[in-house]
Enzyme design. Sequence first.
Site, PDB file in Angstrom:
ATOM      1  CE  LYS A  25     150.628  17.453 -11.004  1.00 17.56           C
ATOM      2  NZ  LYS A  25     151.390  16.959  -9.836  1.00 17.56           N
ATOM      3  CB  SER A  26     150.759  21.820  -8.170  1.00 12.80           C
ATOM      4  OG  SER A  26     151.750  20.912  -8.596  1.00 12.80           O
ATOM      5  CD  GLU A 321     157.140  20.641 -10.018  1.00 15.61           C
ATOM      6  OE1 GLU A 321     156.585  21.382 -10.834  1.00 15.61           O
ATOM      7  OE2 GLU A 321     156.572  20.180  -9.015  1.00 15.61           O
TER       8      GLU A 321
END
Length: 471
Positions: A25-26, A321
């Site tokens: 996603k990043s 995270e």
Amino acid sequence: MTAWLAPTLAPAEQINAQVIVPASKSLTNRYLILASLSKAPSVIKNPLRARDTALMTAALRTFGIEITELPTQDGWRVAPPGSRKLHGGTIYAGLAGTVMRFIPVLAALAHGKTVIDADAQAYLRPMDTTISSLRALGVEIAGNGAAGKRLPLEIHGTGSVAGGAITIDASSSSQFISALLLTAPRFERGLTLKHCGTSLPSKPHIEMTLALLRECGAQVRADDHAKSPVWHVAPGEIQLPEVEVESDLSNAGPFLAAAMVCGGQITIPHWPRKTTQPGAQFAAIFCRQGAKIDFVDADSLRLTGPRKIAPLDLDCSAIGELVPTLAAVCAFAQGSSALRNIGQLRGHETDRLQALVTELNKVGVNAQISGDDLIIVPPPNQDPAQTIDPQSPPAVQDLSRGSGYRGAALASYADHRMATFGAILGLKIAGITVDHIETTAKTLPNFPQLWAQMIQQSTNQRNTEYCKDEI
């Protein structure tokens, strides 16, 4: 909605599976921003297709950016609008940090008003640094919540941003820095950005942003002083080359954790040997806790779970995270663990620091907050003999009975990482349910199916080996 019953392995069962993890996603959302600012169309192969990236593509289309499917392969063609003119509109950010932090800076380059709204839970996330930094750059912006410091936002763009030198405090999220750096090449004078806060979380994500900018031809320099780092981005055209998005290594964490807590082996194909993703650090961290890591088939990482899990004392300020996954593994360690300097977790999708303490205590693990540290103490009567030997698993006692652990109804807090955290605990503790497991679709589509497939592969492998023994 019915809570998801987390699958539990029998005491002597191990993990033995291969899991292909979806794209990062990043990286996907950073590539999308850079492609939108490029001088010509770009191609992004193997993008993540999840809620966060769907929200980003919808936001960019609102500005007039064309994102079309490649007819012959898995990918997108991203074309900036003609004459490099973006226009404003109404954007919905959901609970996606990259959308709510990256898009306001891009909106400053658009013509007209842009309104950014989001899920109600996103109203609690820090946005004051975005607002103050854009105001320092001469952009008219207003926040409507929490005394004008939270979402929703209203940005009045003029089509250009002068740029120059500003100082911000990004102690609560590195996304504030990445948001400004990604768009800075389009500022008239570029950007000199100084961080003045007491801490800087998630530094690997800033390194990721810098690497991608350089990949696009931007002139970037970092003066990485310990207390007050400064980044310089020169003005100029950029061009994202054709790229293929790496697998999401943070999302690989729960599957690696499965072999940590149950023994056996998990293989993750397409693991990059060199990357800026923070999730790459799982390999070294789990080795510290007793795992064995090797590569098979050139690019497939294989983790062999330990006989017993060593406790962990680790500064996690750069890898916040990863903490929910690490916390789940530490819940089964042979001693107390401390995950340190993670105060920034209070401003994630939920207050993850408090959420982890609450949910760990529900299952019989003594978890406490000490300043910005998370202390995890497994039940005192956990028998080291209960830990599975990956070579010859003993007949062990079910950890959900008579060992201090207990089943519980766990809350996900609409947070994808808290949901996968609950799934890891459920592998060893019977009777765990997780509410709103579908929140994992934020960055990991079809997580329940992938989890079930991992367990089914392991069961099939065990049955095959049993049949061979019988023969």
